[in-house]
Design a protein around this motif. Structure first.
Motif, mmCIF file in Angstrom:
data_model
loop_
_atom_site.group_PDB
_atom_site.id
_atom_site.type_symbol
_atom_site.label_atom_id
_atom_site.label_comp_id
_atom_site.label_asym_id
_atom_site.label_seq_id
_atom_site.Cartn_x
_atom_site.Cartn_y
_atom_site.Cartn_z
ATOM 1 N N UNK A 1 12.318 13.013 -1.981
ATOM 2 C CA UNK A 1 11.273 13.177 -0.970
ATOM 3 C C UNK A 1 10.391 11.934 -0.887
ATOM 4 N N UNK A 2 10.002 11.409 -2.069
ATOM 5 C CA UNK A 2 9.145 10.228 -2.075
ATOM 6 C C UNK A 2 9.895 9.021 -1.518
ATOM 7 N N UNK B 1 0.815 4.171 -2.834
ATOM 8 C CA UNK B 1 0.645 5.594 -2.517
ATOM 9 C C UNK B 1 1.777 6.401 -3.151
ATOM 10 N N UNK C 1 11.882 15.772 -5.884
ATOM 11 C CA UNK C 1 10.704 14.991 -5.489
ATOM 12 C C UNK C 1 11.011 13.505 -5.354
ATOM 13 N N UNK D 1 1.476 9.380 -5.880
ATOM 14 C CA UNK D 1 1.996 10.721 -5.596
ATOM 15 C C UNK D 1 2.984 11.151 -6.685
ATOM 16 N N UNK D 2 3.804 10.196 -7.107
ATOM 17 C CA UNK D 2 4.802 10.483 -8.140
ATOM 18 C C UNK D 2 4.126 10.977 -9.410
ATOM 19 N N UNK E 1 1.128 12.378 -9.509
ATOM 20 C CA UNK E 1 0.368 13.604 -9.274
ATOM 21 C C UNK E 1 1.247 14.814 -9.538
ATOM 22 N N UNK E 2 2.557 14.614 -9.339
ATOM 23 C CA UNK E 2 3.486 15.734 -9.480
ATOM 24 C C UNK E 2 3.501 16.219 -10.918
ATOM 25 N N UNK F 1 13.900 21.007 -4.710
ATOM 26 C CA UNK F 1 12.728 20.399 -5.355
ATOM 27 C C UNK F 1 13.054 19.018 -5.910
ATOM 28 N N UNK G 1 13.728 19.589 -0.246
ATOM 29 C CA UNK G 1 12.727 20.637 -0.451
ATOM 30 C C UNK G 1 13.344 21.827 -1.169
ATOM 31 N N UNK H 1 0.835 -1.205 0.000
ATOM 32 C CA UNK H 1 0.000 0.000 0.000
ATOM 33 C C UNK H 1 0.867 1.251 0.000
ATOM 34 N N UNK H 2 1.952 1.225 0.775
ATOM 35 C CA UNK H 2 2.867 2.369 0.810
ATOM 36 C C UNK H 2 3.450 2.604 -0.584
ATOM 37 N N UNK I 1 9.727 9.284 2.142
ATOM 38 C CA UNK I 1 8.398 8.883 2.627
ATOM 39 C C UNK I 1 8.294 7.363 2.667
ATOM 40 N N UNK J 1 10.745 5.904 5.447
ATOM 41 C CA UNK J 1 10.303 6.193 6.812
ATOM 42 C C UNK J 1 9.019 5.427 7.137
ATOM 43 N N UNK J 2 8.141 5.257 6.138
ATOM 44 C CA UNK J 2 6.931 4.461 6.389
ATOM 45 C C UNK J 2 7.292 3.019 6.704
#
Lengths: 324, 279
Positions: free
Chosen positions: A292-293, A24, A289, A28-29, A31-32, A287, A284, A20-21, A296, A299-300
């Protein structure tokens, strides 16, 4: 159920969560705005449309959505989290470099919080409605309302700038001629303020939970029996009530690992602690991404693994749970 | 809940001195946010004076590193902080109640799927997810509010579900079914009012969490570039922490007082609505 079977079942429960992670992250990737090809093209400075198309084909970005998803999952299976085009290194490598520092900070904060929180909770339950009890309530009231990163800044002003007692940032002093013991001590000195900043919230929280859990246990029959046997009040509190009141605190500590990680990210940026938090800030600012992903995702997964460990700890703390 | 029970709750809240005091302070902060910009018409982004002038010198609370009026920033920041705090909590409550109501009322597969999703969102580190969401959609009032709401709804969903499970087999619900009332009507008109009081308590506390999250996000630079916020002010003041510690201290105190008030009110509501749980 046998121990081994229980272990296997718990591990099997982790698989769908990780899947599931991954899903997600994939969503998200996409959506960018702009895909990897656009980003590389932009960085190389004004590329032709054919070049972007070529890149897109080489990344498989022209394929149908579901094929891309399977491709993505396949890469994850091989522990490939993609490439940071900003830092010119694989994302996983960048993250794994930073995980130890974050874990050190989180575990220290958690250890302080559990030790102090449980202690304060026991004292305020045994001295119900005393000065200590009231002080713990006030502490909780203030600490719950304090932004952690701001607390960090204020502690730097007090302990570093004004009193000059502790270093204000970083993880160690830059020096080459230190013995391992001296180096550990140096890291310890750098660890005090960030760990205290991160842990204080949980000290208050665990103290409150331990207190109410203790008060609940005080109402049960076996405590009455212990008192009737003529045991001293301190023995009743410490040997009988406290161990039985511990479970809600452990549960909460387990549930809040994700929260602790979020706090760690902010606290790290305040103290320049070289962990995941600093990496988030860098990502950040640039930028990045992909990075960042990746953070996420890792860490999840860390939280899922930590929850699993806490889950198995329950069995040790309360054998009745392992039977289920 | 009947009118009399509600009156009792209100009276209990009125006797809770810290909660009442907190309400007074929060109303004052809200009024400052609403009419403050008219009474103190200084643009928080304008460079009005010498950088880093001390409080009470020429400007009531001094200026920041770029010579911007800190009091003006505080007043305008109150708007953003309260707006995002309440809006995010409201959206999270709406999402959480919807998910919880459907899961609790229908049970079975609906419940399993929705609760798995809820547990999943409880597992991922919420702050990291919020950071990623805002980074993807670019910082704006909408994206920040949406990201905070997106990571805050799960506890509401679990609570609402528990309330709906407790209510769904009650006689009055059975009676409504027997009368042929639609599920939607039963959920919204019949059960929801009974399930709402405990949800309102948690959702009021959620405002406090949302404000803290917003301050952390804007401290990292993830805030609407056109709106002054307290977390952003701390981030600016941090660069001169050693020479001008008041600069980050002032907006931090504002956050602390606001969040403390909301927590005290939330606890007051909890004691008022659930008197049996008082310690």
């Amino acid at each position: 159920m046998s121990g081994a079977l229980l272990l296997i079942r718990r591990f099997a429960q982790v698989v769908p969560v990780v899947l599931a992670i991954a899903t997600l992250n994939f969503v998200l990737l996409h959506l960018a705005p702009g895909d990897a090809a656009d980003i590389i093209a932009a960085q190389s400075g004004g590329s032709s449309a054919e070049f972007v198309e070529e890149l897109r084909r080489s990344f498989g970005l022209d394929r149908p959505f579901w094929q891309q998803f399977l491709f993505y999952l396949g890469r994850l299976l091989m522990l490939d989290l993609g490439f940071s085009h900003v830092q010119q290194r694989p994302v996983l490598e960048l993250i794994l470099d930073r995980v130890p520092a974050t874990l050190l900070l989180m575990l220290t904060a958690m250890a302080i919080a559990l030790a102090l929180g449980v202690l304060l909770g026991i004292v305020s339950a045994m001295r119900y409605r005393s000065v200590v009890d009231a002080l713990v309530s006030v502490l909780a009231l203030v600490v719950y309302a304090t932004p952690q990163f701001w607390l960090g800044l204020m502690l730097i002003v007090l302990f570093s700038t004004t009193l000059g007692l502790l270093p204000s940032g970083g993880m160690e002093t830059i020096a080459t001629d230190m013995s391992p013991a001296a180096r550990a001590l140096d890291i310890g000195r750098h660890l005090v303020l960030p760990a205290a900043t991160l842990g204080l919230f949980y000290v208050a929280l665990y103290a409150r939970v331990m207190r109410s859990s203790m008060l609940e246990v005080y109402g049960t029959d076996f405590i009455k029996t212990a008192r009737a046997k003529g045991l001293s009040e301190s023995r009743v509190g410490l040997n009988h009530a406290a161990p039985n009141a511990l479970l809600p605190v452990v549960t909460l500590a387990g549930v809040q690992i994700g929260h602790l990680l979020g706090g760690s990210i902010l606290v790290e940026t305040v103290y320049g602690w070289p962990g995941l938090g600093r990496l988030v800030l860098d990502a950040l600012l640039q930028r990045d991404l992909n990075l960042l992903l990746g953070i996420l995702f890792v860490s999840s997964v860390l939280v899922v693994v930590a929850n699993l460990i806490v889950d198995l700890l329950y069995g040790v703390l309360d054998p009745r749970i392992a039977q289920r | 809940m009947s009118g009399r029970a509600r009156g009792g709750a209100l009276r209990r809240f009125g006797r809770n001195i810290p909660a009442v005091a907190a309400t007074v302070v929060l109303v004052a902060i809200t009024l400052t946010a609403l009419v403050g910009p008219m009474l103190y018409p200084v643009d928080p982004f304008d460079m009005v004076g010498r950088p880093a002038s001390r409080p009470f010198d020429r400007f009531p609370l001094g200026t920041d590193v770029s010579g911007r009026d800190i009091l003006a920033g505080l007043i305008h920041g109150a708007r953003v902080t309260l707006l995002i705090g309440f809006a995010a909590s409201f959206v999270a409550t709406a999402v959480g109640v919807t998910v919880g109501a459907l899961a609790g009322y229908y049970g079975r597969a609906v419940d399993t799927v929705l609760m798995r999703a809820t547990d999943f969102f409880l597992t991922i580190p919420s702050f990291v997810l919020a950071v990623v969401l805002i980074a993807i959609f670019r910082p704006s009032l909408i994206s920040v509010t949406g990201a905070i709401a997106a990571v805050s709804w799960p506890p509401i969903a679990r609570l609402a579900r528990a309330e709906f499970i407790a209510q769904r087999e009650r006689d009055y619900v059975q009676a409504c079914r027997a009368l042929g009332m639609s599920d939607a009507r039963i959920i919204v008109v019949q059960i929801l009012p009974n399930a709402l009081p405990p949800v309102i308590v948690v959702s009021s506390l959620l405002v406090a969490t949302a404000i803290l999250t917003e301050s952390g996000l804007s401290f990292l630079g993830l805030s609407d570039p056109d709106a002054m916020s307290w977390g952003y002010m701390i981030g600016v003041g941090r660069t001169v922490l050693r020479t001008a510690p008041w600069m980050p201290a002032i907006p931090g105190m504002a956050i602390l007082v606001t969040v403390m008030c909301i927590n005290l009110i939330g606890e007051g509501l909890n004691d008022a609505f659930n008197p049996r749980l008082r310690g």
